[in-house]
Motif scaffolding. Structure first.
Motif, PDB file in Angstrom:
ATOM      1  N   UNK A  66       0.818  -1.205   0.000  1.00  0.00           N
ATOM      2  CA  UNK A  66       0.000   0.000   0.000  1.00  0.00           C
ATOM      3  C   UNK A  66       0.855   1.260   0.000  1.00  0.00           C
ATOM      4  N   UNK A  67       1.926   1.246  -0.745  1.00  0.00           N
ATOM      5  CA  UNK A  67       2.799   2.411  -0.818  1.00  0.00           C
ATOM      6  C   UNK A  67       2.272   3.446  -1.797  1.00  0.00           C
ATOM      7  N   UNK A  68       2.855   4.610  -1.783  1.00  0.00           N
ATOM      8  CA  UNK A  68       2.388   5.688  -2.658  1.00  0.00           C
ATOM      9  C   UNK A  68       2.893   5.529  -4.090  1.00  0.00           C
ATOM     10  N   UNK A  69       3.869   4.662  -4.309  1.00  0.00           N
ATOM     11  CA  UNK A  69       4.431   4.503  -5.649  1.00  0.00           C
ATOM     12  C   UNK A  69       4.009   3.201  -6.322  1.00  0.00           C
ATOM     13  N   UNK A  80       1.541   0.818  -8.276  1.00  0.00           N
ATOM     14  CA  UNK A  80       0.387   0.890  -9.171  1.00  0.00           C
ATOM     15  C   UNK A  80      -0.015  -0.530  -9.509  1.00  0.00           C
ATOM     16  N   UNK A  81      -1.308  -0.801  -9.426  1.00  0.00           N
ATOM     17  CA  UNK A  81      -1.855  -2.120  -9.711  1.00  0.00           C
ATOM     18  C   UNK A  81      -2.811  -2.011 -10.891  1.00  0.00           C
ATOM     19  N   UNK A  82      -2.703  -2.941 -11.821  1.00  0.00           N
ATOM     20  CA  UNK A  82      -3.607  -3.004 -12.967  1.00  0.00           C
ATOM     21  C   UNK A  82      -4.705  -3.988 -12.610  1.00  0.00           C
ATOM     22  N   UNK A  83      -5.949  -3.530 -12.694  1.00  0.00           N
ATOM     23  CA  UNK A  83      -7.112  -4.358 -12.379  1.00  0.00           C
ATOM     24  C   UNK A  83      -7.913  -4.478 -13.669  1.00  0.00           C
ATOM     25  N   UNK A  84      -8.059  -5.722 -14.143  1.00  0.00           N
ATOM     26  CA  UNK A  84      -8.758  -5.903 -15.417  1.00  0.00           C
ATOM     27  C   UNK A  84      -9.726  -7.071 -15.337  1.00  0.00           C
ATOM     28  N   UNK A  85     -10.878  -6.927 -15.984  1.00  0.00           N
ATOM     29  CA  UNK A  85     -11.840  -8.025 -16.027  1.00  0.00           C
ATOM     30  C   UNK A  85     -11.227  -9.216 -16.755  1.00  0.00           C
ATOM     31  N   UNK A 110      -6.250   1.381 -13.331  1.00  0.00           N
ATOM     32  CA  UNK A 110      -4.976   1.427 -12.620  1.00  0.00           C
ATOM     33  C   UNK A 110      -5.242   2.052 -11.256  1.00  0.00           C
ATOM     34  N   UNK A 111      -4.946   1.296 -10.214  1.00  0.00           N
ATOM     35  CA  UNK A 111      -5.213   1.746  -8.852  1.00  0.00           C
ATOM     36  C   UNK A 111      -3.960   1.603  -8.008  1.00  0.00           C
ATOM     37  N   UNK A 112      -3.863   2.412  -6.958  1.00  0.00           N
ATOM     38  CA  UNK A 112      -2.650   2.374  -6.140  1.00  0.00           C
ATOM     39  C   UNK A 112      -2.898   1.927  -4.703  1.00  0.00           C
ATOM     40  N   UNK A 113      -4.146   1.816  -4.281  1.00  0.00           N
ATOM     41  CA  UNK A 113      -4.419   1.447  -2.891  1.00  0.00           C
ATOM     42  C   UNK A 113      -5.205   0.144  -2.827  1.00  0.00           C
ATOM     43  N   UNK A 114      -4.814  -0.696  -1.878  1.00  0.00           N
ATOM     44  CA  UNK A 114      -5.441  -2.003  -1.715  1.00  0.00           C
ATOM     45  C   UNK A 114      -6.950  -1.883  -1.498  1.00  0.00           C
ATOM     46  N   UNK A 115      -7.381  -0.947  -0.666  1.00  0.00           N
ATOM     47  CA  UNK A 115      -8.809  -0.776  -0.409  1.00  0.00           C
ATOM     48  C   UNK A 115      -9.565  -0.362  -1.662  1.00  0.00           C
ATOM     49  N   UNK A 116      -8.960   0.452  -2.520  1.00  0.00           N
ATOM     50  CA  UNK A 116      -9.599   0.844  -3.781  1.00  0.00           C
ATOM     51  C   UNK A 116      -9.780  -0.365  -4.697  1.00  0.00           C
ATOM     52  N   UNK A 117      -8.789  -1.251  -4.708  1.00  0.00           N
ATOM     53  CA  UNK A 117      -8.884  -2.469  -5.519  1.00  0.00           C
ATOM     54  C   UNK A 117     -10.039  -3.330  -5.024  1.00  0.00           C
TER      55      UNK A 117
END
Length: 67
Positions: free
Chosen positions: A22-25, A27-32, A43-50
């Motif tokens: 959960x760092x500020x740098x 980036x996670x790609x979330x795709x169906x 593209x999301x950067x926070x675990x809770x947002x994912x």
């Protein structure tokens, strides 16, 4: 003072299992999983947002760390 900071970070790591992800740098790609041509990719950067984006929907998602 440095010892207290290290102790605080260790306590945070114990309370938050995804602390290192959960760092500020990061980036996670979330795709169906079943769409093509880049549809539905976020593209999301926070675990809770994912979790908020992907949970509770009928679609399965693939989550990959962007390097």
């Amino acid at each position: 003072m440095k010892h207290k900071a290290i102790e605080l970070l260790d306590r945070l790591k114990m309370l938050e299992p995804q602390f290192n992800l959960n760092g500020s740098k990061n980036i996670w790609i979330v795709k169906p999983a079943f769409l093509s041509r880049g549809r539905g990719i976020k593209c999301l950067s926070k675990f809770n947002d994912i979790l908020n984006y992907s949970l509770g929907k009928d679609t399965q998602y693939v989550v990959q760390k962007y390097i």
